[in-house]
Design an enzyme around this catalytic site. Sequence first.
Site, PDB file in Angstrom:
ATOM      1  N   GLN A   2       0.417  17.658  21.090  1.00  0.00           N
ATOM      2  CA  GLN A   2       0.112  19.112  20.351  1.00  0.00           C
ATOM      3  C   GLN A   2       0.210  20.071  21.344  1.00  0.00           C
ATOM      4  OE1 GLN A   2      -4.100  18.175  18.790  1.00  0.00           O
ATOM      5  NE2 GLN A   2      -3.545  16.450  17.944  1.00  0.00           N
ATOM      6  N   CYS A   3       0.555  20.076  22.255  1.00  0.00           N
ATOM      7  CA  CYS A   3       0.922  21.432  23.230  1.00  0.00           C
ATOM      8  C   CYS A   3       2.025  21.760  22.809  1.00  0.00           C
ATOM      9  CB  CYS A   3       0.634  20.923  24.694  1.00  0.00           C
ATOM     10  SG  CYS A   3      -1.158  20.616  24.931  1.00  0.00           S
ATOM     11  N   ASP A  59       9.801  29.733   6.965  1.00  0.00           N
ATOM     12  CA  ASP A  59       8.690  28.789   7.142  1.00  0.00           C
ATOM     13  C   ASP A  59       9.162  27.495   7.731  1.00  0.00           C
ATOM     14  OD1 ASP A  59       7.190  30.775   6.305  1.00  0.00           O
ATOM     15  OD2 ASP A  59       6.811  30.005   4.296  1.00  0.00           O
ATOM     16  N   ASP A 105      12.906  29.160  -1.877  1.00  0.00           N
ATOM     17  CA  ASP A 105      11.755  29.280  -0.660  1.00  0.00           C
ATOM     18  C   ASP A 105      11.878  28.208   0.287  1.00  0.00           C
ATOM     19  OD1 ASP A 105       8.766  30.849  -0.430  1.00  0.00           O
ATOM     20  OD2 ASP A 105       8.855  29.094   0.887  1.00  0.00           O
ATOM     21  N   SER A 106      11.821  28.376   1.492  1.00  0.00           N
ATOM     22  CA  SER A 106      12.017  27.493   2.486  1.00  0.00           C
ATOM     23  C   SER A 106      11.120  26.382   2.435  1.00  0.00           C
ATOM     24  CB  SER A 106      12.390  28.041   4.077  1.00  0.00           C
ATOM     25  OG  SER A 106      11.337  28.155   4.335  1.00  0.00           O
ATOM     26  N   SER A 107       9.815  26.569   1.958  1.00  0.00           N
ATOM     27  CA  SER A 107       8.819  25.402   1.631  1.00  0.00           C
ATOM     28  C   SER A 107       9.520  24.345   0.736  1.00  0.00           C
ATOM     29  CB  SER A 107       7.666  25.928   1.029  1.00  0.00           C
ATOM     30  OG  SER A 107       7.118  26.960   1.876  1.00  0.00           O
ATOM     31  N   THR A 119      12.831  35.071   2.086  1.00  0.00           N
ATOM     32  CA  THR A 119      12.270  36.610   2.109  1.00  0.00           C
ATOM     33  C   THR A 119      13.535  37.463   2.396  1.00  0.00           C
ATOM     34  OG1 THR A 119      10.246  36.180   2.706  1.00  0.00           O
ATOM     35  CG2 THR A 119      10.954  38.284   2.986  1.00  0.00           C
TER      36      THR A 119
END
Length: 345
Positions: free
Chosen positions: A281-282, A92, A59-61, A15
């Site tokens: 996942q934390c 991203d 785009d960084s994806s 972006t």
Amino acid sequence: MAEKPKILIIYTGGTIGMVQDLESGDLKPFDFKHLKSELPELKKFDYDLEVFSFEKPIDSSNMRPDSWVKIAKILEKNYADFDGFVILHGSDTMAYTASALSFMLENLSKPVILTGSQLPIGTIRTDGKENLITAIEIAAKKRKDLPVVTEVAIYFEYQLYRGNRTYKYNAEHFDAFDSPNYPILAKAGININFDFHALKKIKQEDIKPLVVHTELDNSVAIIKFFPGLSNIIVEGVLKIEGLKAVILETFGSGNAPIDARLFELLKWANEKGIVLLNISQCKGGGVNQGKYETSAKLKEIGVISGADMTTEAAVTKLMFLLGQNLIKKELETQLIKSLRGELTK
Ligand code: ASP
């Protein structure tokens, strides 16, 4: 007289590199080749700024390991000629690129600062200008003749982070990154205040030639646990042809359900030579295998504790280590070591 700091800006896409066409209102790519005329603020810096642009900004994806190799090779080629590097990148996947580069650039002793923005640089309320200007200033900062930053870092919305400790946590706010398990390296206000305890420390006599690792092996998968995850899915993943490592994204301090079939599958995978890495996942804190019965069994099977690593650091560290063709034991020894400050020992 001291020479002007030389900074290389590498524009990969995202972006930040967009401007609004005044007539149509459409977003179009910003011409980084004319950076100083488009961003006259930069003329006030007494720095030598050069820009290298990806011929096709992405785009960084769409970033992939070969894109990281491309960036690493640009850094290698220009390493001796510049004092610091600023990489403009979509937000991203910026935390993945920062983590990957941290492993790929061994003996780094110059700043590599990634930045981007949530709003295009050519829009009125953009966060891109401040991010870019301060990232450049940080990349040029020296203290006692040595660069202040000698690692891969992310600068975003007034904060500098160790790259391999970050993750993108907000798709809306300017303040988009967080590093819950490692202190912020610097805060920019009226002054840029660095935390010298948190920054990687380096002495002139410790500086070694940069070694750039470009072999990455992406034979990695992630299994994210949730209550009710079917063992058929786990089995399906573990039996994928060519799979070499699996990140188990577990609950809390590294816990997984007590389930005989699940343990049997994981034991089978470990014995087959697949590296199993436990990541929580934390976002804050980390894995402590053996604290609860629900993680003790994982340890017994041979699952490796990822301590307080982010998933981003874990994925890229595995790709980097698998690329070294190490034997499983040696790879596991490296996994639990802090190679670039990515985990707390
Ligand atoms: N989708 C964009 C990208 O990551 C978002 C951004 O630049 O922040 O490339």
